[in-house]
Design a protein around this motif. Structure first.
Motif, PDB file in Angstrom:
ATOM      1  N   CYS A   1      44.800  45.318  47.207  1.00  0.00           N
ATOM      2  CA  CYS A   1      44.155  45.661  48.285  1.00  0.00           C
ATOM      3  C   CYS A   1      42.861  45.114  48.373  1.00  0.00           C
ATOM      4  N   GLU A   2      41.989  45.316  49.308  1.00  0.00           N
ATOM      5  CA  GLU A   2      40.476  44.509  49.513  1.00  0.00           C
ATOM      6  C   GLU A   2      39.710  44.849  48.170  1.00  0.00           C
ATOM      7  N   LEU A   3      39.787  46.183  48.134  1.00  0.00           N
ATOM      8  CA  LEU A   3      39.014  46.897  46.825  1.00  0.00           C
ATOM      9  C   LEU A   3      39.185  46.282  45.643  1.00  0.00           C
ATOM     10  N   CYS A   4      40.429  46.256  45.181  1.00  0.00           N
ATOM     11  CA  CYS A   4      40.836  45.448  43.972  1.00  0.00           C
ATOM     12  C   CYS A   4      40.912  44.066  43.804  1.00  0.00           C
ATOM     13  N   SER A   5      40.824  43.310  45.008  1.00  0.00           N
ATOM     14  CA  SER A   5      40.890  41.765  45.024  1.00  0.00           C
ATOM     15  C   SER A   5      39.229  41.578  44.946  1.00  0.00           C
ATOM     16  N   LYS A   6      38.360  42.364  45.342  1.00  0.00           N
ATOM     17  CA  LYS A   6      36.937  42.169  45.278  1.00  0.00           C
ATOM     18  C   LYS A   6      36.807  42.221  43.376  1.00  0.00           C
ATOM     19  N   LYS A   7      37.359  43.204  42.991  1.00  0.00           N
ATOM     20  CA  LYS A   7      37.157  43.308  41.564  1.00  0.00           C
ATOM     21  C   LYS A   7      37.786  42.144  40.586  1.00  0.00           C
ATOM     22  N   ALA A   8      38.963  41.816  40.961  1.00  0.00           N
ATOM     23  CA  ALA A   8      39.772  40.617  40.471  1.00  0.00           C
ATOM     24  C   ALA A   8      38.703  39.153  40.502  1.00  0.00           C
ATOM     25  N   TYR A   9      38.290  39.360  41.595  1.00  0.00           N
ATOM     26  CA  TYR A   9      37.348  37.966  42.054  1.00  0.00           C
ATOM     27  C   TYR A   9      36.418  38.062  41.037  1.00  0.00           C
ATOM     28  N   GLN A  10      35.532  39.146  40.761  1.00  0.00           N
ATOM     29  CA  GLN A  10      34.355  39.288  40.078  1.00  0.00           C
ATOM     30  C   GLN A  10      34.597  39.002  38.847  1.00  0.00           C
ATOM     31  N   LEU A  11      35.776  39.297  38.306  1.00  0.00           N
ATOM     32  CA  LEU A  11      36.071  39.404  36.647  1.00  0.00           C
ATOM     33  C   LEU A  11      36.605  38.143  36.765  1.00  0.00           C
ATOM     34  N   GLY A  12      36.933  37.047  37.716  1.00  0.00           N
ATOM     35  CA  GLY A  12      37.172  35.559  37.271  1.00  0.00           C
ATOM     36  C   GLY A  12      38.794  35.544  36.913  1.00  0.00           C
ATOM     37  N   ILE A  13      39.377  36.410  37.653  1.00  0.00           N
ATOM     38  CA  ILE A  13      40.802  36.312  37.324  1.00  0.00           C
ATOM     39  C   ILE A  13      41.338  34.928  38.018  1.00  0.00           C
ATOM     40  N   LYS A  14      42.254  34.139  37.548  1.00  0.00           N
ATOM     41  CA  LYS A  14      42.661  32.916  38.127  1.00  0.00           C
ATOM     42  C   LYS A  14      43.922  32.848  38.798  1.00  0.00           C
ATOM     43  N   VAL A  15      44.747  33.642  38.467  1.00  0.00           N
ATOM     44  CA  VAL A  15      46.121  33.797  39.072  1.00  0.00           C
ATOM     45  C   VAL A  15      46.682  35.125  39.279  1.00  0.00           C
ATOM     46  N   ILE A  16      46.878  35.539  40.392  1.00  0.00           N
ATOM     47  CA  ILE A  16      47.279  36.961  40.883  1.00  0.00           C
ATOM     48  C   ILE A  16      48.899  36.701  41.364  1.00  0.00           C
ATOM     49  N   TYR A  17      49.834  37.485  40.301  1.00  0.00           N
ATOM     50  CA  TYR A  17      51.411  37.426  40.543  1.00  0.00           C
ATOM     51  C   TYR A  17      51.619  38.814  41.265  1.00  0.00           C
ATOM     52  N   TYR A  18      52.481  38.805  42.606  1.00  0.00           N
ATOM     53  CA  TYR A  18      52.640  39.989  43.148  1.00  0.00           C
ATOM     54  C   TYR A  18      53.947  39.980  43.455  1.00  0.00           C
ATOM     55  N   ILE A  19      54.686  41.465  43.964  1.00  0.00           N
ATOM     56  CA  ILE A  19      55.975  41.367  44.531  1.00  0.00           C
ATOM     57  C   ILE A  19      56.003  41.491  45.887  1.00  0.00           C
ATOM     58  N   ASP A  20      55.300  42.276  46.665  1.00  0.00           N
ATOM     59  CA  ASP A  20      55.410  42.924  47.849  1.00  0.00           C
ATOM     60  C   ASP A  20      54.093  42.712  48.413  1.00  0.00           C
ATOM     61  N   PRO A  21      53.653  42.022  49.546  1.00  0.00           N
ATOM     62  CA  PRO A  21      52.478  42.200  50.093  1.00  0.00           C
ATOM     63  C   PRO A  21      51.953  43.556  50.519  1.00  0.00           C
ATOM     64  N   TYR A  22      50.599  43.591  49.966  1.00  0.00           N
ATOM     65  CA  TYR A  22      49.713  44.662  50.533  1.00  0.00           C
ATOM     66  C   TYR A  22      49.360  44.787  52.238  1.00  0.00           C
ATOM     67  N   PRO A  23      49.684  45.545  53.107  1.00  0.00           N
ATOM     68  CA  PRO A  23      49.326  45.163  54.526  1.00  0.00           C
ATOM     69  C   PRO A  23      47.951  45.553  54.656  1.00  0.00           C
ATOM     70  N   GLY A  24      47.202  44.376  54.434  1.00  0.00           N
ATOM     71  CA  GLY A  24      45.535  44.335  54.531  1.00  0.00           C
ATOM     72  C   GLY A  24      45.083  43.049  54.504  1.00  0.00           C
TER      73      GLY A  24
END
Length: 629
Positions: A521-544
């Motif tokens: 979601c938006e909240l977790c995406s901001k955290k991932a961005y801040q921590l320098g995560i380079k690749v995000i693998y997902y199964i089903d899109p979050y509706p946001g």
């Protein structure tokens, strides 16, 4: 030595159910399965095109060589044909009456569709099918039943679905229903499917019962049995296009160990382009409503509706629908910016991999992505959330796991699944499980009592001892904020994984990878961005709006790459990757020889000499005995 018997259970009978959102490529995957292996460079490129500079390509060579000789055509059966069969079970007059009925009109209106609910043109066109419809109706009313079928009846059912008469009428009914609008055809069949699962009847409104949920699935199962009966000792490999109700998928999972759900997912932009081409003149607002119903229906106890999101979340095998051209572009970016990530595979290459593994488990090992997502998928079972279970795993750039998380309450709080609403009603049990706000806020407490006190008492017999949990967020949003996500008691899975590292210490996550069974979601995406995560693998899109608003914003060099996961997870991970016998032993049997170490050779030679020595001693003893005589 021939090993066919060892693998016969896997190779002689397999059922694959396709699931996925409209426009994801489900039908193309089904068609490819129905053809078996074909020489097609765009669909199944040859291994030599890639070289052998990565283990992923070495694995592809193995599955390509195996599948090119063993991938036989699957028998394709289509869900819409079963809906047509239920239409044919009743008279054409009853079908026309339904198309003019208030039941259909009210359902259309409740969906807020702008599409016209006037079927006068379709009814006129259907009148031309009177004779052929009537002939098929006479057979369908006898064959389309929920009673157990004899072998003779199963063969008649097979002949019914295989007949040119049925195929022609099924095609004509579909064409008539979509002649004015594809929205009308899809929505009408969706309503008929819902009615059958809800009432056990396509048109007649009756008391809702969960006893009807498997009505369509049982007919599909009858056809599967009829195909096996018709094939005799021959292989029966079947693909169903497509299942979109999670309980129907559960039905087959519980009956067949050789059942696999393939979830087909596609990038939203590409999927939207396909949908625009397919629906043409239909209003975009109606398309969105229809597709939202397909993806996220079946909530609030509406078990009879489609819910593709749930089907994808619980699928065994995931295929990311990417074409050969899309993969070539993605791999150029990967080599330049993400060299540690595995190469992208086209959907055809992925299909070969899973068909080879179903046929011959353990022929290759899992990909690093599958290994990590399997941990996230397993972790979600720990979730105490009663709405949705999500798991997450974080690794460094070399796929070494650093943290695992799942959505649940902070440590020290009692998870929602373990709380009992009756304890909050009495106020004198399990005091620590409920917050001061829940116990002392008068407005909240009144809403809580209104929603739970009476229903719990009235439903005691039906509950049969089940724990009555409740969702705090749903209740407070029902009278205060509408859809405020801040009120959730649980940490998100990704958030929990991030905090594990902060809480217990560990290396930084710069250039690391995040695996999530949903998408952040938006909240977790901001955290991932801040921590320098380079690749995000997902199964089903979050509706946001997390992708366009956060992950693709800011400096391009810092943007995480978002990748649709493909691979096997859950129980299928073990079914596909655990070999039936050690591969070395299998090759020993097939090659008719084994390589023995030197010590074994000496031991074998020594045993031969000892045996020869015993024989000589026996002969000597006999000679001495004869001389004495």
């Amino acid at each position: 030595m021939e090993l066919t018997k060892v693998y016969s259970l896997r190779q002689k009978f397999t059922i694959i159910a396709i699931t996925g959102r409209t426009g994801s490529g489900c039908t193309n995957v089904t068609k490819s399965l129905s053809k078996g292996f074909i020489e097609d460079e765009d669909l199944y490129p040859k291994p030599e095109n890639f070289g052998y500079n990565h283990n992923s390509y070495r694995k592809y060579r193995i599955v390509y060589n195996y599948a090119s000789l063993n991938f036989k055509p699957f028998k394709a059966i289509y869900y819409k044909d079963f809906l047509i069969a239920f239409i044919l079970k009743y008279t054409l007059k009853e079908f026309k009456t339904f198309l003019k009925s208030s039941l259909l009109r009210i359902t259309y209106e409740s969906s807020r569709l702008n599409a016209c609910c006037d079927f006068l043109n379709e009814i006129e066109a259907l009148s031309k099918l009177e004779e052929s419809f009537s002939d098929l109706h006479k057979k369908a009313r006898i064959l389309i039943t929920d009673s157990p079928k004899s072998d003779a009846e199963l063969l008649k059912l097979y002949d019914f679905f295989e007949s040119e008469e049925f195929k022609n009428v099924s095609c004509q009914i579909n064409e008539i229903l979509k002649s004015q609008s594809l929205i009308k055809r899809n929505k009408t069949l969706q309503i008929i499917g819902n009615n059958i699962r809800k009432y056990g009847h396509p048109y007649k409104e009756q008391p809702i019962s969960t006893n009807n949920i498997f009505t369509i699935a049982e007919l599909i199962n009858d056809l599967i049995k009829s195909i096996r009966k018709n094939n005799g000792d021959e292989n029966s490999e079947i693909v169903i296009d497509s299942l979109r109700n999670p309980y129907e998928i559960m039905f087959f999972k519980q009956r067949y160990s050789a059942f696999y759900t393939f979830a087909i997912s596609r990038d939203d932009a590409k999927r939207s382009m396909d949908i625009r081409k397919r629906f043409g003149k239909d209003q975009s607002g109606d398309i969105k409503i229809l597709l939202d119903e397909e993806h996220s229906g079946g909530k609030k106890g509406e078990f009879y509706k489609q819910n593709v999101s749930s089907c994808i979340q619980n699928a065994d095998i995931h295929i990311a629908y990417k074409t050969k051209g899309e993969v070539q572009l993605a791999n150029k970016f990967r080599i330049k910016n993400l060299p540690s990530a595995s190469p992208y595979f086209s959907w055809g290459m992925q299909l070969l991999k899973f068909i080879a593994l179903i046929d011959h488990p353990g022929i290759i090992t899992p990909s690093p992505e599958e290994r990590c997502m399997q941990l996230a998928y397993t972790a979600k079972c720990n979730s105490g959330c009663i709405s949705r279970q999500v798991g997450a795993a974080i690794c460094d750039e070399n796929y070494s796991i650093k943290a695992i998380g799942w959505n649940s309450t902070p440590e020290g709080h009692v998870p929602c699944s373990l709380r009992n609403a009756e304890d909050l009603i009495d106020m004198d049990k399990d005091f620590i499980a409920f917050t001061p706000f829940e116990r002392k806020n008068d407005e909240f407490r009144q809403e809580f009592l209104n929603n739970y006190q009476g229903p719990i008492q009235q439903s005691k017999p039906a509950l049969k001892g089940l724990n009555v949990s409740y969702c705090f967020k749903s209740l407070i949003n029902s009278y205060i904020d509408g859809k405020n996500q801040v009120h959730t008691r649980s940490l998100h899975a990704e958030e929990s994984a991030f905090l594990q590292i902060a809480k217990y210490g560990g290396t930084g996550l710069q250039n690391g990878k995040l695996f999530t069974t949903a998408s952040p979601c938006e909240l977790c995406s901001k955290k991932a961005y801040q921590l320098g995560i380079k690749v995000i693998y997902y199964i089903d899109p979050y509706p946001g709006i997390s992708k366009d608003h956060i992950l693709l914003a800011g400096e391009k060099a810092k943007n995480p790459k978002i990748r649709l996961f493909y691979g096997a997870i859950g129980s299928s991970y073990h079914m596909l990757y655990e070999p039936l016998m050690p591969y070395k032993d299998e090759l020993t049997l097939l090659l008719k020889h084994s390589i023995k170490d030197l010590a074994t050779k000496y031991r074998s030679e020594n045993e031969k000499l000892l045996l020869e020595n015993r024989k000589l001693r026996a002969e000597l003893k006999k000679v001495n005995s004869d001389n004495v005589k």
